[in-house]
Enzyme design. Sequence first.
Site, PDB file in Angstrom:
ATOM      1  N   GLU A  20     -15.508 -58.545  45.874  1.00 41.41           N
ATOM      2  CA  GLU A  20     -14.689 -57.961  46.948  1.00 41.41           C
ATOM      3  C   GLU A  20     -14.538 -58.939  48.123  1.00 41.41           C
ATOM      4  O   GLU A  20     -13.601 -58.844  48.889  1.00 41.41           O
ATOM      5  CB  GLU A  20     -15.289 -56.629  47.428  1.00 41.41           C
ATOM      6  N   CYS A  77     -12.401 -47.957  36.182  1.00 42.42           N
ATOM      7  CA  CYS A  77     -13.678 -48.157  36.857  1.00 42.42           C
ATOM      8  C   CYS A  77     -14.753 -47.521  35.984  1.00 42.42           C
ATOM      9  O   CYS A  77     -14.644 -46.342  35.625  1.00 42.42           O
ATOM     10  CB  CYS A  77     -13.618 -47.462  38.216  1.00 42.42           C
ATOM     11  N   HIS A  96     -15.047 -55.142  37.815  1.00 50.59           N
ATOM     12  CA  HIS A  96     -15.061 -56.304  38.716  1.00 50.59           C
ATOM     13  C   HIS A  96     -15.596 -57.563  38.026  1.00 50.59           C
ATOM     14  O   HIS A  96     -15.290 -58.675  38.448  1.00 50.59           O
ATOM     15  CB  HIS A  96     -15.974 -56.031  39.916  1.00 50.59           C
ATOM     16  N   CYS A 127     -18.366 -53.404  34.077  1.00 43.93           N
ATOM     17  CA  CYS A 127     -17.856 -53.089  35.410  1.00 43.93           C
ATOM     18  C   CYS A 127     -16.560 -53.876  35.508  1.00 43.93           C
ATOM     19  O   CYS A 127     -16.532 -55.076  35.176  1.00 43.93           O
ATOM     20  CB  CYS A 127     -18.827 -53.530  36.491  1.00 43.93           C
ATOM     21  N   ASP A 161      -9.479 -47.645  40.884  1.00 40.18           N
ATOM     22  CA  ASP A 161     -10.810 -48.261  40.892  1.00 40.18           C
ATOM     23  C   ASP A 161     -11.310 -48.173  42.337  1.00 40.18           C
ATOM     24  O   ASP A 161     -10.555 -47.839  43.245  1.00 40.18           O
ATOM     25  CB  ASP A 161     -10.715 -49.732  40.444  1.00 40.18           C
ATOM     26  N   SER A 162     -12.578 -48.533  42.541  1.00 37.46           N
ATOM     27  CA  SER A 162     -13.099 -48.557  43.903  1.00 37.46           C
ATOM     28  C   SER A 162     -12.458 -49.679  44.717  1.00 37.46           C
ATOM     29  O   SER A 162     -12.521 -49.650  45.944  1.00 37.46           O
ATOM     30  CB  SER A 162     -14.614 -48.770  43.876  1.00 37.46           C
TER      31      SER A 162
HETATM   32  N1  DGL Z   1     -15.293 -51.656  39.328  1.00 36.46           N
HETATM   33  C1  DGL Z   1     -16.102 -50.524  39.303  1.00 36.46           C
HETATM   34  C2  DGL Z   1     -16.845 -50.345  38.009  1.00 36.46           C
HETATM   35  O1  DGL Z   1     -16.321 -50.663  37.019  1.00 36.46           O
HETATM   36  C3  DGL Z   1     -16.823 -50.125  40.539  1.00 36.46           C
HETATM   37  C4  DGL Z   1     -17.704 -51.077  41.197  1.00 36.46           C
HETATM   38  C5  DGL Z   1     -18.248 -50.545  42.498  1.00 36.46           C
HETATM   39  O2  DGL Z   1     -17.465 -50.095  43.322  1.00 36.46           O
HETATM   40  O3  DGL Z   1     -19.470 -50.570  42.680  1.00 36.46           O
HETATM   41  O4  DGL Z   1     -17.930 -49.873  37.926  1.00 36.46           O
END
Ligand code: DGL
Length: 272
Positions: A153, A74, A187, A185, A10-11
């Site tokens: 984050e 992600c 996150h 997402c 993931d990011s």
């Molecule tokens: N967690 C990621 C997603 O599902 C990336 C979020 C990001 O880095 O902007 O999209």
Amino acid sequence: MDSRPIGMFDSGFGGLTVARALIDLLPNEDLVYVGDTGRYPYGPRDLGEVREFALEITEHLLLNHDVKMVVVACNTASAAALDELQQITSVPVIGVIEPGAAALLEATRNGRVGVIGTVGTIGSGAYQRAVVQNSSAVELSCAACPGFVEFVERGETDSEQVHVLAERLLAPLVDADIDSLLLGCTHYPFLARTISDVMGSDVVLVDSADATAFRVSDMLRSANALRDGAEGGGVHRFESSGDVEAFRSLGRQLLGPELDEVAAITWPEARS
Ligand code: DGL
């Protein structure tokens, strides 16, 4: 039996929601998790650039960790690169969009559903396609939520500021009278309390973590590629391209005690 690890990325911290579900469902599997915190957020970036990152990380997982499967944990990277990764990679690659969309359609009763995600994910139309492919009868409302990822984050999941932002960004979905909302997402499950406060308790929040973990489990089982439990519990390795100590302390809070050590990774790692 296949004792090679499962690779995932993931990011940043978001994919830990999927890692948690995978560790709970498949405790004997070894896992290598890459959090690309040095280059987060992916959401506002050009999808072509995110695709390059996804290819680079996948190559790293294959070359340096010999993974038996790659989980793109992600949504933004799934939207940008899943098709290409599936075509060029020698091991199975699974994303979070299709499992999430299927879980959303299972949850709805009134046929009015919502998806929230990054600007990249929502702009790509990947959810719009995935939902329509599975059911043309539902009414889908989508909203990008820029800013949510940055709050996670920073470890700020329940503040007044994130609440105010959520009220503004989610207003169109409240008006659309949806009964189920997909957190598109990885996150966003960390913001579930705030999102639920804004949407109201009647709206079911759906995330892709469990659905993706079940998909991984089914795929490994049917390929007879699960790790043998007699070898003991799985080993979980975490890597970050950003500040490893910050990743360790917040990651541990978010994932749990399995996140014990974090190794540093620099790019271009796999191609050097
Ligand atoms: N967690 C990621 C997603 O599902 C990336 C979020 C990001 O880095 O902007 O999209």
